[in-house]
Enzyme design. Sequence first.
Site, short mmCIF file in Angstrom:
data_model
loop_
_atom_site.label_atom_id
_atom_site.label_comp_id
_atom_site.label_asym_id
_atom_site.label_seq_id
_atom_site.Cartn_x
_atom_site.Cartn_y
_atom_site.Cartn_z
CE1 TYR A 1 -42.83 -24.46 -1.58
CE2 TYR A 1 -44.88 -24.94 -2.73
CZ TYR A 1 -43.51 -25.05 -2.63
OH TYR A 1 -42.80 -25.74 -3.61
CB SER B 1 -44.14 -24.62 -6.65
OG SER B 1 -45.13 -25.56 -6.32
#
Length: 243
Positions: A149, A135
Amino acid sequence: MSPVVAPSPAHVLVTGSTRGIGAAIVEALAARGARVVGHGSRDGEGALGADLSDPAAADGLWDRALAALDGRIDVLVNNAGIFEPVAVDAPLEAWQAGWGRTIQINLQASADLCRRAVLHFRERGGGGRIVNIASRAAYRGDSPAHWHYAASKAGMVGMTKSIARGYAAEGILAFAICPGFTMTGMAGDYLASRGGDKLLADIPLGRVATAEEVGGTAAWLALEAPVSMTGAVIDINGASYVR
């Protein structure tokens, strides 16, 4: 070494394949002639079920996928992941549970599958490829509710680079993709809930990426990218973060 490591048709395991980016990866691989086994949280929808929050699940998934692919896997694509918030002022038990669940699913399960892939590629010879879907958050960070995350995705990038450096001489290649916001059902809901126009204003391209853009890139890395690209991290974020 050939520009395409995998035999034809390539045998590929894709995690988190039942929707969004994962489904687009499967579609792109199938269009290139690959034989794909997918994964979801439960059996069905053409995928093997495995709850990756269970520490034993990734290892079991590899064994089932290997059997389904007649004892040979050429490419692993780690796409499965979660994006669940936990507030900094949450009770300690909830805070640690949130971190533990996210790290287990996003990073540890991916690491367990990468381990099995490396061991399998070494045992049978001929090399293989790993593609990890990380990501933009790995480099840019994420919201105050998503430290875990961002940390999990940064871990995926570091793991990818370590695999590439450690096993390139054996023909084992590793790549990562770092998408920004991607238009899946989940991303669309998130954009709407956070004020889509404000978020889009942070993307010079003026739109989020499509799942097909990420899926096509993953399939290219899995099957076609030059071997000298091993260790590369590909950004797909509309120039919302450049490095």
